[in-house]
Each structure stands twice: as structure tokens, then as C-alpha cells.
Scaffold this motif. Structure first.
Motif, PDB file in Angstrom:
ATOM      1  N   GLY A 249     -42.100 -79.921 -98.580  1.00 35.55           N
ATOM      2  CA  GLY A 249     -41.292 -81.119 -98.994  1.00 35.55           C
ATOM      3  C   GLY A 249     -40.963 -82.079 -98.300  1.00 35.55           C
ATOM      4  N   GLY A 250     -39.892 -82.683 -98.362  1.00 28.86           N
ATOM      5  CA  GLY A 250     -39.230 -83.690 -97.519  1.00 28.86           C
ATOM      6  C   GLY A 250     -38.801 -85.227 -98.408  1.00 28.86           C
TER       7      GLY A 250
ATOM      8  N   PHE B 164     -39.961 -82.021 -88.076  1.00 31.74           N
ATOM      9  CA  PHE B 164     -40.427 -82.629 -89.427  1.00 31.74           C
ATOM     10  C   PHE B 164     -40.306 -83.985 -89.510  1.00 31.74           C
ATOM     11  N   LYS B 165     -39.558 -84.701 -88.663  1.00 34.08           N
ATOM     12  CA  LYS B 165     -39.626 -86.388 -88.608  1.00 34.08           C
ATOM     13  C   LYS B 165     -40.849 -86.715 -87.908  1.00 34.08           C
ATOM     14  N   ALA B 166     -41.404 -86.080 -86.794  1.00 39.29           N
ATOM     15  CA  ALA B 166     -42.691 -86.453 -86.697  1.00 39.29           C
ATOM     16  C   ALA B 166     -44.000 -86.250 -87.528  1.00 39.29           C
TER      17      ALA B 166
ATOM     18  N   GLY C  51     -39.901 -93.782 -92.661  1.00 45.15           N
ATOM     19  CA  GLY C  51     -39.996 -92.277 -92.364  1.00 45.15           C
ATOM     20  C   GLY C  51     -38.996 -91.348 -93.147  1.00 45.15           C
ATOM     21  N   GLY C  52     -38.622 -90.139 -92.640  1.00 46.08           N
ATOM     22  CA  GLY C  52     -37.926 -89.221 -93.147  1.00 46.08           C
ATOM     23  C   GLY C  52     -38.243 -88.196 -92.529  1.00 46.08           C
ATOM     24  N   ILE C  53     -38.407 -86.944 -93.306  1.00 46.89           N
ATOM     25  CA  ILE C  53     -38.958 -85.639 -92.806  1.00 46.89           C
ATOM     26  C   ILE C  53     -40.019 -85.351 -93.753  1.00 46.89           C
ATOM     27  N   PHE C  54     -40.979 -84.372 -93.422  1.00 47.13           N
ATOM     28  CA  PHE C  54     -42.091 -83.874 -94.183  1.00 47.13           C
ATOM     29  C   PHE C  54     -42.479 -82.482 -93.610  1.00 47.13           C
ATOM     30  N   TYR C  55     -42.606 -81.579 -94.370  1.00 48.45           N
ATOM     31  CA  TYR C  55     -42.965 -80.180 -93.934  1.00 48.45           C
ATOM     32  C   TYR C  55     -43.869 -79.538 -94.908  1.00 48.45           C
TER      33      TYR C  55
END
Length: 296
Positions: free
Chosen positions: A148-149, A184-186, A204-208
Motif C-alpha cells: 500500500g501507501g 518506502f519514500k524512495a 510522492g509519498g510512500i509505497f510498499y
């Protein structure tokens, strides 16, 4: 290894439903509170809720969910908040894609179960950024993981908005791992990138994805905190910008940026590809597309 996870599945699916209810209520309250601007005289927006179904090849029940969409509101031009819980058998393409990412144990038994929430909001005011958020749990007989993210997608950028959005997500990450936010930002910077345009989709934001530390409770707790962080991350930005005056040039900028958003979601987004490939309701899968967009 994961065959006896019925309780965990039920808890995850229930949580995504709770989060959906919380966000829908907050967004409708935002509509109620909008007292100025060109859309203030209109009735406050409300979500239309539709049941969705996943189509299985043999016609058997393969799950579904709820698609909640608000159109033409005072604050939101279009926003969708979807939840789904689906199951079935992964096709060859999906198996190969997951195997390429290093997901273990797909090919011996391609059964799957997946549950999650997905949200995309496109705003009336060009100064108020669009936003995306999703969290999910995925299960196979030999593996489970979370993903998510959230990411912010302004067409007119404000450093204050970007900083506040990221700060809320960082706080959620820091409670679970000192390296989570940076990692997760990267990942978000890499994932939400449009190669053919040579630019990011937003700020951006976060993604995992494929998150399995071996501790289901810890990974579920992190995923819950990502979901809880969404409203504190996004609502202050919306409240700050929703009364800003805009010009026709600003609206044009917004529509062109929405074209980029549509390109990304149709060409690159992993969730869009998975939903369409596995037979989920196409309207729900494509809910993320903006109501209007423009290409130059």
C-alpha cells in the motif's frame, strides 16, 4: 504454511471496511463544511455506493466489494473509495509477475485471496491536489504479504503541502521501523514515475509491497497505521487550499496534469493491471481515472 489464516483474513478485510467508512464520513463532512467558492450553493456531495463482483471463469462466486463514488461535489469533483475481498486462481501472467518480484511459492498452488481499500480523489479547485491511497493484504497457500501507501498529486505545487503530507506519513512509518520512511519514500519515487514523460506523477509519498517480515501482527499494525495516517495527511492540505481563487489557466494546468495521471494508471499501475487481468469489476478498477482530462 498459511492455510490456517481465516481469522487473519477476516480481521484484515474488516479493517479495510472500517477505514472506508471513516474516510467516507470525513469526506462528506468536508462537503458539508464548504461554505464559500463557486460550488458552495450546490448540494453537498454524497457517495453513491454500488456492489461489485469479480467474475470467475466457471461462473462461481469469486468475491467482490463496494464501490463508493462521489461526483460533482463542492470540494471533490470525483472521488472513489473502493473496498474488495476477492479470491480465485492466479493466471499465468500474474504468477510470472509475482515470481519476477521474488514472491515465494506462487507456482505450486496458484490459489489466491486478496482484500484491500483503494482511494483516488480529484478535486474541484486546481490548487487542491489530487491524492491516492491504498492498503491491501494478499494471501496464497504458501505466502502472505501486505502492500500500500499514499501519494500526493498537485498540479500546482506548494512546498508547505508536500512537507505536511510527508510528515504525517513519516510519523506512521517511524513507529514501526527507523528505516521504513526512507525505504518506502524512495520506493514511491521510483514506482510513481512516468518513464515516457521522464517525470514523477506527483510529489510522492510512500509505497510498499510484498511486505512480510515474518510477523503478521506487526505488518498488519503497520498497514493499519498507514491507513490511519491518510486523513491527517490529506485533510489539512485540502482545508488550506479549497478556498484559493483560480483562473482558467489554473484549470487548464489541472486538466493537463490529469492526463498524466490517466496515462500512468492505464499503462503502469500494478493494481489496475491486476484488477483487469483477474476479472474484477472494470468500473471499480478504473474508478481512479479523472472525470475530465486534457492532452496538449
Amino acid at each position: 504454511m498459511t492455510e490456517m489464516m481465516q481469522d487473519e483474513k477476516a480481521r484484515a478485510a474488516a479493517w479495510f471496511g472500517e477505514l472506508r467508512d471513516r474516510i467516507v464520513a470525513a469526506f462528506e463532512a468536508l462537503e458539508d463544511s464548504q461554505a464559500t467558492g463557486p460550488f458552495a450553493a450546490a448540494a453537498p456531495g454524497r457517495f453513491e455506493v454500488t456492489e461489485t463482483k469479480r467474475s470467475s471463469e466457471d461462473g462461481s462466486d469469486a468475491g467482490g466489494g463496494l464501490m463508493s463514488v462521489m461526483r460533482g461535489g463542492r470540494v471533490f469533483e470525483k472521488v472513489g473509495v473502493n473496498i474488495s475481498t476477492v479470491h480465485g486462481t492466479l493466471g499465468v501472467a500474474a504468477q510470472k509477475s509475482m515470481a519476477a518480484r521474488g514472491v515465494p511459492g506462487i507456482e505450486p498452488d496458484p490459489r489466491f485471496w486478496a482484500s484491500g481499500i483503494s482511494l483516488v480523489a480529484h478535486m474541484q479547485n486546481p490548487h487542491t491536489p489530487a491524492v491516492h491511497m491504498n492498503t491491501r493484504m494478499f494471501w496464497t497457500p504458501n505466502a502472505w504479504w501486505f502492500g500500500g501507501g499514499a501519494d500526493l498529486n498537485p498540479c500546482i505545487e506548494y512546498a508547505e503541502d508536500t512537507a505536511g503530507f510527508h510528515a504525517a506519513l513519516k510519523s506512521a512509518c517511524d513507529a514501526h521501523g527507523p528505516d521504513y520512511y526512507d525505504r518506502f519514500k524512495a520506493w514511491a519515487d521510483e514506482y510513481f514515475y512516468i518513464p515516457h514523460r521522464h517525470r514523477a506523477r506527483g510529489v510522492g509519498g510512500i509505497f510498499y509491497d510484498d511486505l512480510n517480515t515474518g510477523d503478521w501482527e506487526a505488518d498488519f499494525a503497520f498497514t493499519q497505521d498507514v491507513g490511519r495516517a491518510f486523513l491527517p495527511a490529506f485533510l489539512p492540505v485540502t482545508e488550506r487550499r479549497r478556498d484559493t481563487g483560480w483562473s482558467e489557466a489554473d484549470k487548464d494546468t489541472q486538466l493537463i496534469h490529469r492526463g498524466l495521471y490517466a496515462e500512468y494508471n492505464l499503462v503502469y499501475d500494478r493494481g489496475t493491471k491486476f484488477g483487469l487481468a483477474t476479472g474484477h469489476d472494470a468500473n471499480a478498477v478504473l474508478m481512479s481515472l479523472p472525470p475530465l482530462a486534457k492532452w496538449v
